[in-house]
Design an enzyme around this catalytic site. Sequence first.
Site, PDB file in Angstrom:
ATOM      1  N   ALA B  10       0.890  -0.886  -0.245  1.00  0.00           N
ATOM      2  CA  ALA B  10      -0.157  -0.230   0.136  1.00  0.00           C
ATOM      3  C   ALA B  10       1.077   1.397  -0.131  1.00  0.00           C
ATOM      4  O   ALA B  10       0.442   2.236  -0.695  1.00  0.00           O
ATOM      5  CB  ALA B  10      -1.103   0.013   0.453  1.00  0.00           C
ATOM      6  N   THR B  77       9.394  -2.153   1.892  1.00  0.00           N
ATOM      7  CA  THR B  77       8.670  -3.133   2.398  1.00  0.00           C
ATOM      8  C   THR B  77       8.608  -3.989   3.489  1.00  0.00           C
ATOM      9  O   THR B  77       8.749  -2.578   4.525  1.00  0.00           O
ATOM     10  CB  THR B  77      10.161  -4.008   1.534  1.00  0.00           C
ATOM     11  OG1 THR B  77      11.150  -4.094   3.249  1.00  0.00           O
ATOM     12  CG2 THR B  77      11.002  -3.805   0.312  1.00  0.00           C
ATOM     13  N   VAL B 133       7.002   6.450  12.041  1.00  0.00           N
ATOM     14  CA  VAL B 133       6.018   6.391  13.026  1.00  0.00           C
ATOM     15  C   VAL B 133       4.851   7.293  13.431  1.00  0.00           C
ATOM     16  O   VAL B 133       5.008   8.957  12.078  1.00  0.00           O
ATOM     17  CB  VAL B 133       6.676   7.477  14.188  1.00  0.00           C
ATOM     18  CG1 VAL B 133       6.255   6.934  15.311  1.00  0.00           C
ATOM     19  CG2 VAL B 133       8.664   6.703  14.346  1.00  0.00           C
ATOM     20  N   GLY B 135       2.319   7.261  10.570  1.00  0.00           N
ATOM     21  CA  GLY B 135       1.840   7.500   9.000  1.00  0.00           C
ATOM     22  C   GLY B 135       2.250   9.138   8.719  1.00  0.00           C
ATOM     23  O   GLY B 135       3.483   9.829   8.721  1.00  0.00           O
ATOM     24  N   GLY B 187     -10.628  -4.347   7.411  1.00  0.00           N
ATOM     25  CA  GLY B 187      -9.612  -4.281   7.019  1.00  0.00           C
ATOM     26  C   GLY B 187      -8.694  -3.616   7.672  1.00  0.00           C
ATOM     27  O   GLY B 187      -8.405  -3.183   7.393  1.00  0.00           O
ATOM     28  N   LYS B 205       7.437   1.766  17.035  1.00  0.00           N
ATOM     29  CA  LYS B 205       8.251   3.279  17.237  1.00  0.00           C
ATOM     30  C   LYS B 205       8.226   3.160  17.954  1.00  0.00           C
ATOM     31  O   LYS B 205       8.991   4.542  18.211  1.00  0.00           O
ATOM     32  CB  LYS B 205       6.177   3.915  16.713  1.00  0.00           C
ATOM     33  CG  LYS B 205       5.836   3.464  15.515  1.00  0.00           C
ATOM     34  CD  LYS B 205       3.991   3.435  15.181  1.00  0.00           C
ATOM     35  CE  LYS B 205       3.622   1.890  14.221  1.00  0.00           C
ATOM     36  NZ  LYS B 205       2.676   2.236  14.371  1.00  0.00           N
TER      37      LYS B 205
END
Lengths: 314, 314
Positions: B10, B77, B133, B135, B187, B205
């Site tokens: 994504a 990745t 960390v 988004g 999802g 994080k």
Amino acid sequence: MKLAVIGAGAVGSSVVELASDHGHSVTAFADSSSAVIDSAGVDTAAVLDRKRTDGVVGGGAPEDALSAEYDVLVEATPTTLGDAEPGFGHIQAALERDRHAVLANKGPVAERYADVRALERESEGSVLFEATVGGAMPILSTIDDFDPSHITAVRGVLNGTANFILSRMATEGLDYEHVLAEAQDLGVAEADPTFDVDGTDAALKGVIIANVLSDDETEYTLDDAEVTGIQEISGSALELARADGRTVRLIAEVVEGSVRVGPRLVPDNAPLAVSGTRNIAQLETEHAGQLNISGRGAGGPETASAVLADIGRL
Amino acid sequence: MKLAVIGAGAVGSSVVELASDHGHSVTAFADSSSAVIDSAGVDTAAVLDRKRTDGVVGGGAPEDALSAEYDVLVEATPTTLGDAEPGFGHIQAALERDRHAVLANKGPVAERYADVRALERESEGSVLFEATVGGAMPILSTIDDFDPSHITAVRGVLNGTANFILSRMATEGLDYEHVLAEAQDLGVAEADPTFDVDGTDAALKGVIIANVLSDDETEYTLDDAEVTGIQEISGSALELARADGRTVRLIAEVVEGSVRVGPRLVPDNAPLAVSGTRNIAQLETEHAGQLNISGRGAGGPETASAVLADIGRL
């Protein structure tokens, strides 16, 4: 970096106090009637002490600071409207010498943004002004990181004094005059709180955000903002809102080239319903949803932190 | 900038999709089994279409992307623990060629931070990793702007899946297993949600934040974190909390060199009580009080926005 700090109010004095802790030296420091210059770095503790006891920072004339040796001029004189002087002239002097300018003074970037950018284009120096919007909150740098073209709207509570008054009115059921007097006693509101309660201060910040979002295409000034203050908010209006699970906040909105400031109903538990003197900005982004940033929107050390972050970026 | 994007999940796909809109071209793009290389810039729409229909990005071998022409390698990745391979090797390849590396993969900076910094010191290239960390939330860049030495603590909700589950359990009175199944249907939770619900993802994080705060002095890895997940939280515990005006959130805390992640009671209306998949980070600063930053902590375009902001900074 060598700093020339112009303005010895809460913000200028905090910048001077915190400079060495951030690896900088202060080579010039001026208030409205005096200056101290030392290309090797002034003794900041002694200077701040002299300012407190004698009311002056040194034996020099204020304008000497502009011609001193420095890398970054910190403009921390009070915000003025219209021609934004004398702040604008200070920035001009720095840029014409190919030095950087970091602003805590909102006037030049709210009232003469195009002129500031024009001077910057002709200079090797850059202009940064994170401290003009939301104190320590990283609002302008976040807009810059996302690229202004990917921010679709900014909404926020950008004046701590007005927010303190509305919060207290709502939680204590007190009226405007009473809470304003209390805020003045606490030092949260100034003796003349006009710009805070009539929305001008929040509008200046909205205008600066609008300028950053549109950048060089269109220039906004305070005249372009639609502004309503909080002076007419009654205790009964707040009670009505409360019965409906809502409260009133002075919200600045920058959307599609318009700047509007006014009291708005917001849900009690919404992020915009920050309490006390806290500020919040909501950035609507094109690809990453809504980002909220909240914190102390004013105060000497808080605003100085934003000035020092800008200097770090240079 | 010319980008080599490694990873076609994504985040990698969103970076490829949004690159041109941010003024960059994608000269290499690899998934785990194939790659497409074009020094003039690949046709991103066609490549993303091929990935969707054929399951591969191109006819080349994945490792070809590492030797392609690029300015910035984007490492997107999946996060791996321990030696953090193959992500670490990709970053190493970029830095040894004096190229920059921007990470969405948490592994290298959570598990091998000292090694990454050592490679960076020997290289003309830089390593940035805002996307690892929170988004799209500008957490690491804000720490950097304030200077890590002036941040005394960071607390936050750093995993959206765990927060969604706790929010739903609290508001709907449902039990853990039920809400987890619902989150998987939506999802929001992956088929194997282990790292989200056992606290590992939030801990990684926290470890990255601890590494940034201490920088080169001490290295933290997942082994240094004290971690408890949310699997044992019962509906009745949430009800008890609710009766007391509080709720439970999975909080990551980085204070004085310790990283702790676990369920904590927080007041219902506190900033930390974000709902749904939202994340929040609270930065305690030395001079500017508490700064709160909240937003979408995950998602392809959101995380890609942070990657693109890092690229902009380079």
